[in-house]
Design a protein around this motif. Structure first.
Motif, mmCIF file in Angstrom:
data_model
loop_
_atom_site.group_PDB
_atom_site.id
_atom_site.type_symbol
_atom_site.label_atom_id
_atom_site.label_comp_id
_atom_site.label_asym_id
_atom_site.label_seq_id
_atom_site.Cartn_x
_atom_site.Cartn_y
_atom_site.Cartn_z
ATOM 1 N N MET A 1 0.814 -1.284 0.219
ATOM 2 C CA MET A 1 -0.140 0.021 -0.057
ATOM 3 C C MET A 1 0.985 1.188 0.181
ATOM 4 O O MET A 1 1.993 1.081 0.468
ATOM 5 C CB MET A 1 -0.985 -0.065 1.221
ATOM 6 C CG MET A 1 -1.860 -1.060 1.374
ATOM 7 S SD MET A 1 -3.335 -0.749 0.300
ATOM 8 C CE MET A 1 -4.021 0.844 0.697
ATOM 9 N N ALA A 2 0.347 2.222 -0.815
ATOM 10 C CA ALA A 2 1.063 3.661 -0.884
ATOM 11 C C ALA A 2 -0.194 4.565 0.002
ATOM 12 O O ALA A 2 -1.221 4.530 -0.548
ATOM 13 C CB ALA A 2 1.486 4.184 -1.961
ATOM 14 N N LEU A 3 0.083 5.313 0.995
ATOM 15 C CA LEU A 3 -0.710 6.434 1.587
ATOM 16 C C LEU A 3 -0.323 7.710 1.345
ATOM 17 O O LEU A 3 0.926 7.808 1.790
ATOM 18 C CB LEU A 3 -1.264 5.965 2.995
ATOM 19 C CG LEU A 3 -1.623 4.426 3.526
ATOM 20 C CD1 LEU A 3 -1.517 4.472 4.715
ATOM 21 C CD2 LEU A 3 -2.770 4.168 2.621
ATOM 22 N N VAL A 4 -1.067 8.673 1.055
ATOM 23 C CA VAL A 4 -0.764 9.833 1.321
ATOM 24 C C VAL A 4 -1.484 10.486 2.307
ATOM 25 O O VAL A 4 -2.873 10.260 2.338
ATOM 26 C CB VAL A 4 -1.015 10.748 -0.076
ATOM 27 C CG1 VAL A 4 -0.896 12.238 0.064
ATOM 28 C CG2 VAL A 4 -0.116 10.446 -1.084
ATOM 29 N N ILE A 5 -0.799 11.048 3.410
ATOM 30 C CA ILE A 5 -1.746 11.599 4.656
ATOM 31 C C ILE A 5 -1.510 13.092 4.928
ATOM 32 O O ILE A 5 -0.373 13.693 4.369
ATOM 33 C CB ILE A 5 -1.220 10.683 5.807
ATOM 34 C CG1 ILE A 5 0.273 10.908 6.231
ATOM 35 C CG2 ILE A 5 -1.477 9.247 5.450
ATOM 36 C CD1 ILE A 5 0.615 10.367 7.470
ATOM 37 N N ARG A 6 -2.374 13.672 5.348
ATOM 38 C CA ARG A 6 -2.297 15.035 5.691
ATOM 39 C C ARG A 6 -2.954 15.368 6.957
ATOM 40 O O ARG A 6 -3.766 14.509 7.487
ATOM 41 C CB ARG A 6 -2.941 16.115 4.485
ATOM 42 C CG ARG A 6 -4.414 15.685 4.328
ATOM 43 C CD ARG A 6 -5.244 16.567 3.357
ATOM 44 N NE ARG A 6 -6.665 16.270 3.162
ATOM 45 C CZ ARG A 6 -7.333 16.545 2.204
ATOM 46 N NH1 ARG A 6 -6.807 17.611 1.255
ATOM 47 N NH2 ARG A 6 -8.428 16.611 2.082
ATOM 48 N N LYS A 7 -2.605 16.483 7.664
ATOM 49 C CA LYS A 7 -3.282 17.009 8.808
ATOM 50 C C LYS A 7 -4.651 17.578 8.578
ATOM 51 O O LYS A 7 -5.067 17.975 7.794
ATOM 52 C CB LYS A 7 -2.426 18.074 9.375
ATOM 53 C CG LYS A 7 -1.178 17.657 9.824
ATOM 54 C CD LYS A 7 -0.522 18.935 10.581
ATOM 55 C CE LYS A 7 1.056 18.436 10.806
ATOM 56 N NZ LYS A 7 1.539 19.751 11.582
ATOM 57 N N LYS A 8 -5.632 16.864 9.525
ATOM 58 C CA LYS A 8 -7.004 17.077 9.456
ATOM 59 C C LYS A 8 -7.481 18.680 9.580
ATOM 60 O O LYS A 8 -8.214 19.116 8.775
ATOM 61 C CB LYS A 8 -7.764 16.308 10.544
ATOM 62 C CG LYS A 8 -7.773 14.881 10.320
ATOM 63 C CD LYS A 8 -8.462 14.027 11.521
ATOM 64 C CE LYS A 8 -8.323 12.628 11.267
ATOM 65 N NZ LYS A 8 -9.313 12.097 12.254
ATOM 66 N N GLU A 9 -6.735 19.346 10.417
ATOM 67 C CA GLU A 9 -7.125 20.608 11.067
ATOM 68 C C GLU A 9 -6.244 21.692 10.092
ATOM 69 O O GLU A 9 -6.725 22.683 10.380
ATOM 70 C CB GLU A 9 -6.792 20.868 12.395
ATOM 71 C CG GLU A 9 -7.307 19.914 13.294
ATOM 72 C CD GLU A 9 -8.917 20.095 13.309
ATOM 73 O OE1 GLU A 9 -9.514 21.025 12.915
ATOM 74 O OE2 GLU A 9 -9.795 19.040 13.270
#
Length: 244
Positions: free
Chosen positions: A85-93
């Motif tokens: 798997m490859a995931l791009v994550i970012r801050k919710k706020e």
């Protein structure tokens, strides 16, 4: 009577002890992931000791507190017959903050482990004026390659990059860009490990729109996923050609 009271006390202590042992498991997992994220941000490397500290069969379990998954892709990246798997994550706020990209490798027991993390492989999502620089954005895993495809008909243009595992490192193997400017269209095709660069331009000011293609042989480069910024690499390549 004393025996009954003693049994009750022992039962309560055992119940409390069990709860106390169970409670930290979630926190322990969360702390393990966040420790890997922070450590990798500082060192750009994820050690085997760190990745062994946390495994899960749910990719979402690898997302630290305060983050959310923006994009994901599934496929056999290291060509071991298992789907990674490859995931791009970012801050919710703070969706304007820099994003991270995580590579999760599947283990033989069907769990995942964090193998690579990059703070630089993706450009900022928005510029200072709040304009989304690439839309759409897309990631995929196909034939053992991680593809990052960014599109824009405006000033930022298209940018496509590919990464592949070589001797345990996830290496940048290809960058392609396409830009439409006033009076011309330009394209770049770059293979860092071969040092091969092709620049193409189309003169849109003339009716026949003549095109020109130039091939350059540059120094061979090895860019690893954790430290790569395709955007910066493109600028570096243009700079080296212009200085020749």
């Amino acid at each position: 009577m004393k025996k009954i009271i003693l049994l009750i006390v022992l039962s309560l202590l055992l119940l409390y002890s069990c709860k106390k042992e169970k409670r930290p498991v979630t926190d322990q997992k969360k702390n393990a992931v966040e420790k890997v994220i922070k450590s990798d941000t500082a060192s750009h490397r994820v050690s085997e000791e760190q990745t062994a500290s946390f495994k899960s069969n749910k990719p979402a379990d690898f997302v630290p507190a305060g983050y959310e998954i923006q994009y994901d892709a599934e496929g056999d990246l290291n060509l071991d017959g298992l789907s990674d798997m490859a995931l791009v994550i970012r801050k919710k706020e703070d969706t304007l903050a820099a994003r991270k990209m995580m590579i999760l490798i599947k283990n033989a027991d069907t769990t995942y482990r964090i193998d690579k993390i990059s703070d630089t492989v993706l450009p900022d999502e928005y510029n200072e004026a709040g304009y989304k620089m690439h839309d759409p954005e897309d990631i995929s895993i196909e034939k053992g390659e991680l593809n990052i495809n960014l599109y824009d008909i405006g000033p930022y243009g298209n940018q496509f990059s590919r990464f592949k595992y070589l001797n345990g490192d996830l290496i940048l193997t290809y960058i392609e860009t396409y830009n439409m400017g006033a009076g011309s269209h330009s394209a770049l095709y770059y293979e860092p490990m071969k040092g091969k660069l092709i620049l193409e331009t189309v003169n849109t000011m003339k009716e026949e729109m003549p095109s020109e293609s130039k091939t350059f042989h540059l120094k061979k480069e090895r860019y690893i996923f954790e430290k790569s910024s395709p955007e910066d690499i493109v600028q570096k390549v243009y700079g080296s050609v212009n200085n020749e």
